[in-house]
Motif scaffolding. Structure first.
Motif, PDB file in Angstrom:
ATOM      1  N   LYS A 192       0.797  -1.249  -0.248  1.00 53.45           N
ATOM      2  CA  LYS A 192       0.014   0.250  -0.358  1.00 53.45           C
ATOM      3  C   LYS A 192       0.538   1.311   0.098  1.00 53.45           C
ATOM      4  O   LYS A 192       2.060   1.572   0.363  1.00 53.45           O
ATOM      5  CB  LYS A 192      -0.435   0.265   1.335  1.00 53.45           C
ATOM      6  N   VAL A 232      -7.960   8.808   5.316  1.00 55.41           N
ATOM      7  CA  VAL A 232      -8.828   7.851   6.390  1.00 55.41           C
ATOM      8  C   VAL A 232      -8.735   7.521   7.630  1.00 55.41           C
ATOM      9  O   VAL A 232      -9.330   7.136   8.295  1.00 55.41           O
ATOM     10  CB  VAL A 232      -8.088   6.075   5.722  1.00 55.41           C
ATOM     11  N   LEU A 287      -5.430   1.145  10.309  1.00 54.42           N
ATOM     12  CA  LEU A 287      -5.372   0.415   8.521  1.00 54.42           C
ATOM     13  C   LEU A 287      -5.333  -0.744   8.256  1.00 54.42           C
ATOM     14  O   LEU A 287      -6.149  -0.897   7.546  1.00 54.42           O
ATOM     15  CB  LEU A 287      -4.498   1.612   8.054  1.00 54.42           C
ATOM     16  N   TYR A 332      -3.285   9.967   4.172  1.00 53.42           N
ATOM     17  CA  TYR A 332      -4.703   9.121   3.285  1.00 53.42           C
ATOM     18  C   TYR A 332      -3.789   7.453   2.557  1.00 53.42           C
ATOM     19  O   TYR A 332      -2.201   8.044   2.542  1.00 53.42           O
ATOM     20  CB  TYR A 332      -4.105  10.308   2.151  1.00 53.42           C
ATOM     21  N   VAL A 333      -5.516   7.216   2.736  1.00 54.05           N
ATOM     22  CA  VAL A 333      -4.574   5.577   1.640  1.00 54.05           C
ATOM     23  C   VAL A 333      -4.986   5.853   0.034  1.00 54.05           C
ATOM     24  O   VAL A 333      -5.643   6.226  -0.431  1.00 54.05           O
ATOM     25  CB  VAL A 333      -5.378   4.487   2.443  1.00 54.05           C
ATOM     26  N   LYS A 334      -3.731   5.304  -0.330  1.00 55.65           N
ATOM     27  CA  LYS A 334      -3.591   5.892  -2.325  1.00 55.65           C
ATOM     28  C   LYS A 334      -4.903   4.669  -2.526  1.00 55.65           C
ATOM     29  O   LYS A 334      -5.352   4.040  -2.268  1.00 55.65           O
ATOM     30  CB  LYS A 334      -2.744   5.199  -2.639  1.00 55.65           C
ATOM     31  N   GLY A 335      -6.272   5.071  -3.264  1.00 54.20           N
ATOM     32  CA  GLY A 335      -6.682   4.429  -3.635  1.00 54.20           C
ATOM     33  C   GLY A 335      -8.027   4.635  -3.475  1.00 54.20           C
ATOM     34  O   GLY A 335      -9.493   4.186  -3.208  1.00 54.20           O
ATOM     35  N   GLU A 336      -7.435   4.927  -1.319  1.00 46.71           N
ATOM     36  CA  GLU A 336      -9.072   4.937  -0.290  1.00 46.71           C
ATOM     37  C   GLU A 336      -9.677   6.567  -0.014  1.00 46.71           C
ATOM     38  O   GLU A 336     -10.695   6.913   0.558  1.00 46.71           O
ATOM     39  CB  GLU A 336      -9.072   4.202   0.780  1.00 46.71           C
ATOM     40  N   GLY A 337      -8.847   7.613  -0.383  1.00 48.09           N
ATOM     41  CA  GLY A 337      -8.850   9.098  -0.107  1.00 48.09           C
ATOM     42  C   GLY A 337      -8.332   9.100   1.487  1.00 48.09           C
ATOM     43  O   GLY A 337      -7.368   8.550   2.544  1.00 48.09           O
ATOM     44  N   GLU A 396      -0.413   9.200  -6.399  1.00 49.17           N
ATOM     45  CA  GLU A 396      -1.019   9.035  -7.908  1.00 49.17           C
ATOM     46  C   GLU A 396       0.124  10.014  -8.651  1.00 49.17           C
ATOM     47  O   GLU A 396       0.370   8.357 -10.135  1.00 49.17           O
ATOM     48  CB  GLU A 396      -2.479  10.100  -7.636  1.00 49.17           C
TER      49      GLU A 396
END
Length: 329
Positions: free
Chosen positions: A5, A26, A88, A19-24, A323
């Motif tokens: 991740k 968190v 997470l 911020y987790v890539k793909g999830e925004g 990203e």
């Protein structure tokens, strides 16, 4: 399929955002840890621990491990980051996350490597460290990759970062230890001097967010403030109005204005021309102080805008950088 991740962490004095890539985004919680001083075990982390600030009995201590945007207590910071990373639940079979951490623009290389150590101990595979104003500018939606000047003032809890950016990097910048926390302290001092009333940090923050104003305050905005009377030692309530907060916060706002002028003075003229065109962007929680943009605009003669999602700019910027890895060195 990618197994590891990618996470971005905005390690703020007041809040930690992940911020987790793909999830925004968190995680968005206060950077506070409550520990039991006898056993050195954490009792609560984040919002739950913030509730306890200034209200703890002897052996329990609520600690904010980051002072002025820099880690003051590594052990506690590690507890803080580890807690949220574990929450997470990123532990896959092969996955150790890649972490991007944001820090103020003038921290030393020793402090940088210390932050890196903490992140590696928390189980990161690779750690990138980026400077806050740069990430905030990206999060505010500015395109800093082009050869034109962008200016950001990122007012957080512990530090204010002022930077002019061009071609994806910082051209001139400065970092002040005057930001949200200092404003709270000024309010506490003001109420103590004028009304002989002692108030806590939480109350000061409430005053700042409710009626705090940097410019053109109206006397009609009032708020009841409760604390301890220094003369009688008893609980007491006073009424505070917005123009008093303007008076209390004036010095802080002036300092930010002076520092901004200094950065502009050191900026190459071509970039200055761009800034007059585009204006200056305010990010961070401090940007939400009422009329601060108007105050700065008045003093600088340059348009000043508050970024749309001022509080989350750095975390959003982390996301954009994750990203588009060309931003990462």
């Amino acid at each position: 399929m990618k197994l590891s991740k990618e996470i971005g962490i905005d390690l703020g004095t007041a809040n930690i955002l992940i911020y987790v890539k793909g999830e925004g985004i968190v995680v968005n919680e206060p950077s506070v840890v409550t520990i039991n001083t006898e056993t050195n075990k954490p009792i609560a982390v984040g919002e739950e621990a913030r509730e306890m600030l200034g209200k703890t009995p002897g052996k329990i201590q609520a600690i904010r491990p980051l002072k002025d945007g820099v880690i003051a207590d590594f052990q506690i910071t590690e507890i803080l980051i580890t807690h949220f990373i574990n929450k997470l639940n990123l532990k896959g079979v092969f996955s150790r996350p890649t972490i991007l951490i944001c820090c103020p623009s003038n921290i030393t290389s020793i402090e940088k490597s210390a932050i890196q150590d903490v992140a590696l101990r928390c189980g990161a595979k690779k750690v990138y460290i980026e400077e806050e104003p740069k990430v905030a500018a990206i999060g505010a939606g500015l395109d800093i990759s082009k050869p034109s000047g962008n200016m950001v003032i990122d007012i957080g809890g512990g530090t204010t970062d002022i930077a002019v950016l061009s071609l994806g990097d910082i051209v001139t910048s400065t970092s002040l230890k005057i930001a949200g926390d200092k404003m709270d302290a000024e309010l506490i001092k003001y109420v103590k001097d004028k009304y002989k009333l002692l108030i806590g940090d939480r109350t000061a923050e409430d005053i700042k967010t409710t009626i705090g104003t940097a410019y053109q305050a109206s006397d009609r905005n009032v708020m009841d403030v409760r604390g301890r009377d220094l003369v009688t030692g008893l609980p007491h309530t006073i009424q505070l109005n917005a123009s008093e907060t303007e008076e209390a916060l004036h010095e802080c706002c002036e300092t930010i204005l002076r520092a901004t002028k200094q950065v502009l003075e050191q900026t190459p003229p071509e970039l200055s021309a761009d800034i007059v065109n585009k204006g200056i962007f305010l990010t961070g929680g401090g940007a939400l102080l009422n009329n601060l943009d108007k105050f700065l605009e008045e003093g600088l003669g340059v348009p000043v805008f508050v970024a749309e999602n001022a509080l989350d700019c750095v975390a959003e910027g982390c996301g954009i950088m994750l990203e588009n890895t060309q931003y990462l060195q």
